[in-house]
Scaffold this motif. Structure first.
Motif, PDB file in Angstrom:
ATOM      1  N   ASN A   1      35.554  12.563  20.179  1.00 36.81           N
ATOM      2  CA  ASN A   1      35.078  12.214  21.514  1.00 36.81           C
ATOM      3  C   ASN A   1      34.428  10.842  21.517  1.00 36.81           C
ATOM      4  O   ASN A   1      33.916  10.375  20.517  1.00 36.81           O
TER       5      ASN A   1
ATOM      6  N   CYS B   1      33.707   5.108  30.842  1.00 36.16           N
ATOM      7  CA  CYS B   1      34.749   5.419  29.869  1.00 36.16           C
ATOM      8  C   CYS B   1      34.325   6.579  28.981  1.00 36.16           C
ATOM      9  O   CYS B   1      33.255   6.559  28.387  1.00 36.16           O
ATOM     10  N   SER B   2      35.151   7.596  28.929  1.00 39.35           N
ATOM     11  CA  SER B   2      34.933   8.688  27.990  1.00 39.35           C
ATOM     12  C   SER B   2      36.260   9.369  27.713  1.00 39.35           C
ATOM     13  O   SER B   2      37.189   9.286  28.504  1.00 39.35           O
ATOM     14  N   ALA B   3      36.341  10.009  26.573  1.00 40.30           N
ATOM     15  CA  ALA B   3      37.573  10.701  26.202  1.00 40.30           C
ATOM     16  C   ALA B   3      37.263  11.781  25.187  1.00 40.30           C
ATOM     17  O   ALA B   3      36.361  11.632  24.364  1.00 40.30           O
ATOM     18  N   THR B   4      37.991  12.872  25.259  1.00 35.72           N
ATOM     19  CA  THR B   4      37.922  13.929  24.265  1.00 35.72           C
ATOM     20  C   THR B   4      39.346  14.323  23.910  1.00 35.72           C
ATOM     21  O   THR B   4      40.177  14.512  24.787  1.00 35.72           O
ATOM     22  N   VAL B   5      39.618  14.422  22.623  1.00 34.17           N
ATOM     23  CA  VAL B   5      40.930  14.839  22.143  1.00 34.17           C
ATOM     24  C   VAL B   5      40.727  16.022  21.200  1.00 34.17           C
ATOM     25  O   VAL B   5      39.877  15.980  20.316  1.00 34.17           O
TER      26      VAL B   5
ATOM     27  N   SER C   1      31.544  12.430  26.810  1.00 34.87           N
ATOM     28  CA  SER C   1      32.403  13.610  26.919  1.00 34.87           C
ATOM     29  C   SER C   1      32.180  14.527  25.726  1.00 34.87           C
ATOM     30  O   SER C   1      31.821  14.083  24.648  1.00 34.87           O
TER      31      SER C   1
END
Length: 64
Positions: free
Chosen positions: A49, A31-35, A53
């Motif tokens: 983040n 699981c990773s995310a960058t906005v 990421s």
């Protein structure tokens, strides 16, 4: 939502999500995310983040 509300909301959301991810078995989560949000009115980038990421911000054609 603009200005400080956006910053606070993004910060708190990503902090809570990162804590939840870290409590689990991160070896298998993937699981990773960058906005990245550009606040036009305040001419600011809001970046959050989770996990491993990252975001790279470059000016012109050259990344650091």
């Amino acid at each position: 939502m603009t200005g400080e509300n956006s910053k606070d909301g993004l910060k708190e959301s990503f902090k809570a999500l990162n804590e939840a991810v870290c409590k689990g078995d991160t070896a298998e989560s993937g699981c990773s995310a960058t906005v990245v949000v550009y606040d036009v009115a305040n001419k600011e980038l809001l970046i959050g983040n989770v996990g491993d990421s990252k975001a790279v911000v470059a000016k012109g054609a050259h990344a650091p």
